[in-house]
Design a protein around this motif. Sequence first.
Motif, PDB file in Angstrom:
ATOM      1  N   MET A  80      11.229  46.488  70.376  1.00 13.38           N
ATOM      2  CA  MET A  80      10.930  47.757  70.939  1.00 13.38           C
ATOM      3  C   MET A  80      11.892  48.371  71.733  1.00 13.38           C
ATOM      4  SD  MET A  80       6.734  47.376  71.445  1.00 13.38           S
ATOM      5  CE  MET A  80       6.891  45.957  72.448  1.00 13.38           C
ATOM      6  N   LEU A 128      11.285  47.332  62.940  1.00 13.34           N
ATOM      7  CA  LEU A 128      10.542  46.441  63.982  1.00 13.34           C
ATOM      8  C   LEU A 128       9.958  45.239  63.173  1.00 13.34           C
ATOM      9  CD1 LEU A 128       8.664  49.557  65.604  1.00 13.34           C
ATOM     10  CD2 LEU A 128      10.373  47.616  66.571  1.00 13.34           C
ATOM     11  N   GLY A 129       9.755  44.139  63.578  1.00 12.28           N
ATOM     12  CA  GLY A 129       9.244  42.939  63.126  1.00 12.28           C
ATOM     13  C   GLY A 129      10.437  42.139  62.273  1.00 12.28           C
ATOM     14  N   VAL A 166      11.815  39.042  64.608  1.00 14.15           N
ATOM     15  CA  VAL A 166      10.538  38.320  64.910  1.00 14.15           C
ATOM     16  C   VAL A 166      10.359  37.574  63.653  1.00 14.15           C
ATOM     17  CG1 VAL A 166       8.066  38.139  65.240  1.00 14.15           C
ATOM     18  CG2 VAL A 166       9.662  39.365  66.759  1.00 14.15           C
ATOM     19  N   GLY A 167      10.275  38.334  62.462  1.00 12.88           N
ATOM     20  CA  GLY A 167      10.152  37.615  61.078  1.00 12.88           C
ATOM     21  C   GLY A 167      11.037  36.559  60.597  1.00 12.88           C
ATOM     22  N   CYS A 212      10.376  33.683  63.098  1.00 14.05           N
ATOM     23  CA  CYS A 212       9.526  32.935  62.401  1.00 14.05           C
ATOM     24  C   CYS A 212       9.601  32.094  61.174  1.00 14.05           C
ATOM     25  CB  CYS A 212       8.264  33.630  62.273  1.00 14.05           C
ATOM     26  SG  CYS A 212       7.447  34.340  63.534  1.00 14.05           S
ATOM     27  N   LEU A 258       2.176  40.181  71.443  1.00 13.18           N
ATOM     28  CA  LEU A 258       2.924  39.777  70.494  1.00 13.18           C
ATOM     29  C   LEU A 258       3.518  38.498  70.073  1.00 13.18           C
ATOM     30  CD1 LEU A 258       4.911  43.087  71.092  1.00 13.18           C
ATOM     31  CD2 LEU A 258       3.304  42.705  69.229  1.00 13.18           C
ATOM     32  N   ALA A 292       2.697  36.819  66.518  1.00 16.43           N
ATOM     33  CA  ALA A 292       3.812  36.039  65.710  1.00 16.43           C
ATOM     34  C   ALA A 292       3.334  34.373  65.595  1.00 16.43           C
ATOM     35  CB  ALA A 292       4.884  35.945  66.800  1.00 16.43           C
ATOM     36  N   LEU A 327       5.995  37.190  56.962  1.00 14.38           N
ATOM     37  CA  LEU A 327       6.468  37.044  58.574  1.00 14.38           C
ATOM     38  C   LEU A 327       6.837  38.019  59.086  1.00 14.38           C
ATOM     39  CD1 LEU A 327       7.606  33.250  58.376  1.00 14.38           C
ATOM     40  CD2 LEU A 327       5.450  33.946  59.137  1.00 14.38           C
ATOM     41  N   GLY A 328       6.547  38.569  60.198  1.00 22.96           N
ATOM     42  CA  GLY A 328       6.885  39.607  60.944  1.00 22.96           C
ATOM     43  C   GLY A 328       6.287  41.060  60.774  1.00 22.96           C
ATOM     44  N   VAL A 388       3.262  41.726  63.462  1.00 21.99           N
ATOM     45  CA  VAL A 388       4.224  41.940  65.036  1.00 21.99           C
ATOM     46  C   VAL A 388       4.716  43.395  64.687  1.00 21.99           C
ATOM     47  CG1 VAL A 388       6.039  41.252  66.329  1.00 21.99           C
ATOM     48  CG2 VAL A 388       4.568  39.527  65.302  1.00 21.99           C
ATOM     49  N   GLY A 389       5.450  43.763  63.358  1.00 23.59           N
ATOM     50  CA  GLY A 389       5.988  45.073  63.170  1.00 23.59           C
ATOM     51  C   GLY A 389       5.082  46.219  63.125  1.00 23.59           C
ATOM     52  N   CYS A 439       4.190  46.421  66.902  1.00 22.42           N
ATOM     53  CA  CYS A 439       5.339  47.148  67.554  1.00 22.42           C
ATOM     54  C   CYS A 439       5.285  48.639  67.443  1.00 22.42           C
ATOM     55  CB  CYS A 439       6.611  46.452  67.344  1.00 22.42           C
ATOM     56  SG  CYS A 439       6.734  45.015  68.053  1.00 22.42           S
TER      57      CYS A 439
END
Lengths: 401, 401, 401, 401
Positions: free
Chosen positions: A368, A379-380, A383-384, A387, D360, D364, D379-380, D383-384, D387
């Motif tokens: 962000m 975005l994501g 994290v993806g 993960c 968040l 995740a 995945l993501g 969260v995406g 966000c």
Amino acid sequence: MDYVYGPGRNHLFVPGPVNIPEPVLRAMNRNNEDYRSPAVPALTKTLLEDVKKIFKTTTGTPFIIPTTGTGAWESALTNTLSPGDRTVSFLIGQFSLLWIDQQQRLNFNVDVVESEWGQGANLDILADKLAADSAHTIKAVCIVHNETATGVTNNLVKVRQILDNYRHPALLLVDGVSSICALDFRMDEWGVDVALTGSQKALSLPTGMGIVCASPKALEASKTAKSVRVFFDWNDYLKFYKLGTYWPYTPSIQLLYGLRAALDLIFEEGLDNVIARHSRLGKATRLAVEAWGLKNCTQKEEWYSDTVTAVVVPPYIDSSEIVRRAWKRYNLSLGLGLNKVAGKVFRIGHLGNLNELQLLGCLAGVEMLLKDVGYPVKLGSGVGAACAYLQNNIPLIPSRI
Amino acid sequence: MDYVYGPGRNHLFVPGPVNIPEPVLRAMNRNNEDYRSPAVPALTKTLLEDVKKIFKTTTGTPFIIPTTGTGAWESALTNTLSPGDRTVSFLIGQFSLLWIDQQQRLNFNVDVVESEWGQGANLDILADKLAADSAHTIKAVCIVHNETATGVTNNLVKVRQILDNYRHPALLLVDGVSSICALDFRMDEWGVDVALTGSQKALSLPTGMGIVCASPKALEASKTAKSVRVFFDWNDYLKFYKLGTYWPYTPSIQLLYGLRAALDLIFEEGLDNVIARHSRLGKATRLAVEAWGLKNCTQKEEWYSDTVTAVVVPPYIDSSEIVRRAWKRYNLSLGLGLNKVAGKVFRIGHLGNLNELQLLGCLAGVEMLLKDVGYPVKLGSGVGAACAYLQNNIPLIPSRI
Amino acid sequence: MDYVYGPGRNHLFVPGPVNIPEPVLRAMNRNNEDYRSPAVPALTKTLLEDVKKIFKTTTGTPFIIPTTGTGAWESALTNTLSPGDRTVSFLIGQFSLLWIDQQQRLNFNVDVVESEWGQGANLDILADKLAADSAHTIKAVCIVHNETATGVTNNLVKVRQILDNYRHPALLLVDGVSSICALDFRMDEWGVDVALTGSQKALSLPTGMGIVCASPKALEASKTAKSVRVFFDWNDYLKFYKLGTYWPYTPSIQLLYGLRAALDLIFEEGLDNVIARHSRLGKATRLAVEAWGLKNCTQKEEWYSDTVTAVVVPPYIDSSEIVRRAWKRYNLSLGLGLNKVAGKVFRIGHLGNLNELQLLGCLAGVEMLLKDVGYPVKLGSGVGAACAYLQNNIPLIPSRI
Amino acid sequence: MDYVYGPGRNHLFVPGPVNIPEPVLRAMNRNNEDYRSPAVPALTKTLLEDVKKIFKTTTGTPFIIPTTGTGAWESALTNTLSPGDRTVSFLIGQFSLLWIDQQQRLNFNVDVVESEWGQGANLDILADKLAADSAHTIKAVCIVHNETATGVTNNLVKVRQILDNYRHPALLLVDGVSSICALDFRMDEWGVDVALTGSQKALSLPTGMGIVCASPKALEASKTAKSVRVFFDWNDYLKFYKLGTYWPYTPSIQLLYGLRAALDLIFEEGLDNVIARHSRLGKATRLAVEAWGLKNCTQKEEWYSDTVTAVVVPPYIDSSEIVRRAWKRYNLSLGLGLNKVAGKVFRIGHLGNLNELQLLGCLAGVEMLLKDVGYPVKLGSGVGAACAYLQNNIPLIPSRI
């Protein structure tokens, strides 16, 4: 007193001081005690024994000094060297710079081996210097195991090999401030003569203890080292070790009990599991950075740090703005770029008592933030990517199986 | 971890570390924080401002150093003096002895002025030395305000007068470890150049902060002082003071908030009321000692200390046995006799966040201890004598009137 | 928030809430947890097992209810009795009065057996009533083991004997709020059917847990008891005990860990040693009262309480003034006289995690207070008398021998 | 004691008990106090005044009862109703079910209005019942504002309108356990007669206080309500309110200071900002659920809850396995599906002192969990999605601008 209060928990991702686990906070929540009663020496004895385990040493002698990492550096140097002594020291970032500065101010004769920030120590030059030094004028090789400013981990195994290759008797002094208890570190196996760390790093305590461990060779050197020292003098400690009272001056009762609790947690998890956890956290962070299309300040994989990642921002972005905004908007504390890399990198500390979901919250926040400052991140994505790796690699928590 | 647990509260009457008040424990019960965020400098700013009040200085510059009293000593000396400099220093007990030892190891040329333990600094000899030193070879007069080993308070007003009488420019360096915040101390009025204390004494915090305050003259001296120093160098602090970030290395977040709380409590009570309370506690203790028919180690009233009383036991008693037994039987922590007075005195610390009923519990315990070791004390006599004085002198608690 | 701050430690001598030991404070210094995770039931299981030990029962079933002593009373009554049921209850002070009031409001038919305040339960009348009740209309005998308002301990052994003499099946319900964990109490041996205490009394925890223990006979009674109850219904607990999840509604995580720590401390000291300590504290207090020339509110030695002493003041003194002044001047918290004895007695609570020197500090404070309000006490007399006894009777702390 | 220790922080996302902020933990880290001293009533007074603000009432009378939500329910019912009284109550999930069960066990005559779990209260039926009740036999409408088991928020404005439409005098009793301090709640404006919450929910305290607020009409009703009650009787409180001592029995000192700190934090953030934060957290969670391709248990947007989201898993997955695994592998605490929805939903609590990055991290974790149990999540993705919304909507932290 908390006039900058923000709702929810502060997300602490500077590379130190780091999060203190609740059992440690509990252990420290106590009144002072007479440190001359039988209780404190008995506690200290267990600490001195157990602290050696985090250095992976059986022959070393530890000193738990009421100071910071800077003081621990000074203790390492002044107890083993004399003014005018020649040292080799590697300048690869802000903290190695500060240590070199200290070495110079303590009147050592420092051969500074500089690398570009983002690179590891130039060990070829070390080899050259040792090769040329048949007179053994080099008294010590000083190296930062993990440069916190750039996220660069130096290869200590190679340093030892080079020293051995040339059968060079120089002492090997290692700053393990952001490595010990988080990265693989083996004092005895690697022939480290002085290793040191600070309580507020991977041990996950408050600031206030510089922990220094000296090999027999370093202790021997301390007998002739002429650097002036009193507060940092190992000899005062050794005198009280013999008496069984341990303390030449008043220790922090709270930190002693905190250290006991911190070590208990580390041993319960298993030191090697702690190191493996840091490896997961580092790898996950780097995968996120890659997914964002950003560059790691560390230039080669061999130097990647599992305790801190310095992320290079595009030239049109001021990384300090990211750090400021992280704190102001997301209650997230990131590390600034320091000195040469100020404005150019921000740092994610991922060391100490930290788990994967905490890191993922941070990574989401960084996404962000990147958007906030105009970087076109998906975005994501980070994290993806993190993960995808973590979901395959996180073990079950042993005590909960 | 608390394997020496005894029921009820530990009665902590060593002259440091002392009891931490609950509001301070609460303030320190917290996670780490990024010390580079705006919050920590803002907090530090108030601390530096307010800490001057406990030194009674407006012109001094304070340094809050992550160290102990021993480190604070080293900071005071190395920043103001050069190797070979001549100092005058008074040996009157174990702590002045240790400071002199430090001065010698730091390569100063120390004129040691010795008194019998139990007496104050011999100021006549100081006068003689200053009178004889028209060349101003004496660079500093070093004096312990309150010798914790013998319970002797030196007269700083007189020291200043003597310096002034001879218009001697020597720096006046004062160890206020067991005096500041408890005894009357006036840095500016008495022309003290460096004053210092430790957090675990009258400030009633954990160990971990050496607080050093430098006069403008001391700061000036630091510009030319050639003693080698890095960790303790004021200059690094001053550099960061200018930047407004304040810290050359990582401070203890917990101690900073703790210091804030400790100062708040002191100011709420009123520093002069704090000092008056110590005066009551000291007087009450001495009245009890007298009632028991025992001698104060301090030989004259002019040196009586309001923070610690060293009680002389009859020759047929080993004072260490009293201290051991206090802890084993009564959960009471008393101070041992140190060095020359080992076995001959035990010490009652009555400083810090302590009230009269706490002291009376301790005095009752001492009466039982005296009986335990075969001294024919009349039980209740000391407590009664102390109560007779206290009942006439304890004020109402202002916030509760 | 602490606007009534006074320097030093508060001397807490009300008969509850009492001092919390540091290890318990530490154990409670924690975030919330999911009480449905495996951790909380596992912890609860140990608590339910261990809490029986403080009742000295192996056959009883304990309930740890998020409530106070008043709620624990209600739990004891409503689970075992039906509206209209006849009970015998002894009015000997404020707390027995309040329990009787509760019994009446819960629509039981209460035979109130009144004694003068300062006397114990009139067991002759109990005997008469049981003798006359061949029809067994009396369903329960309700008795306060230790009346906190007057410092009177009832003789439960005798109560059981009388019930047995008449082979009377009435339930025996005992308020052990200010006795259990401090006075000798034997649930199984004495045939107590419901016993109860509160966390803030001898267990030395914060308020918030009413601990109720039911005999098999009481559990049996609960199956037919028709008093309306939901929150206090044992049945809901029993249902969750069977499931192994233990909690019909959310418990306080902090108090559970606190109870664990509190029990650990009690078992480390040894329950019988805890009781012996209270016996010493009680005896010492009474000796002081006698030395002051004052009267114990408790009229006969057989009823003397080892957890609280109510001291009768001369008619020209208002005991409330002593309590007010204790707090305002000495940071000492004493118990007020309640109801019939308001103004006439003040109370010294000497229960929970407390040691002898703490008590002696309090007694010294009381001496000064007596002088403050014009009572001609000889200062030191009470402390001296207490010390004379204690010095002969305090054992060494086992963990420190 | 922490034998289920896992590294790093526990991610607590059950819908209560929730995370306690550090300033609240600090405020509660204290010894007991005499609750009859002037300090505790003075503190209580501010609490009773300020607690009204979180109910948005100026005319209500609050009761801070040492109990849980279940006890608060009982207090609301027994003080306002008599056995046999007719109530209308809505069964829409586990907690409304339990409340109805309590109402029945307390001998009220309950019209149960059932909806499918996942739906809100059926207000049409309420309207019908009120329309038909010209005799005003319905004494109270009991409604759970936010059903924690299904994540359904009922529309209280509409309930009030319906009552007003029919000018029906029934009392409106509202369980606000998982709403007050997190969702928009207006006691006075909406004509709520009794509202209640528990300390361990949005107030972010430990369990142990049931906070009940009564309208003047409810207080009036309490004068004639014949339900048997003692511990929960408002009258005892009112008696002590008049005396200015406030407490009919011993409160938890720690929770009182904790409540003070919790209210201070809420007011500092601003109650409306707190509510807006919960709205963001709820929305973000729902966006993630949608991105994962999963269904919200709540069937219509109008009932979406901003404090808890119940996520429906595909039939081939056991939601309990997700919850178990969350705890075992990720140190994440999620809410189980209860009763009818056991195995079918898991719940994410997003209430109390919580910020976006914490959420968040949880999201995740849920993504990895879904993968763990074989659900083909990208995945993501969640969260995406979260966000994308949050990055546009999170405000700067006011104290840090």
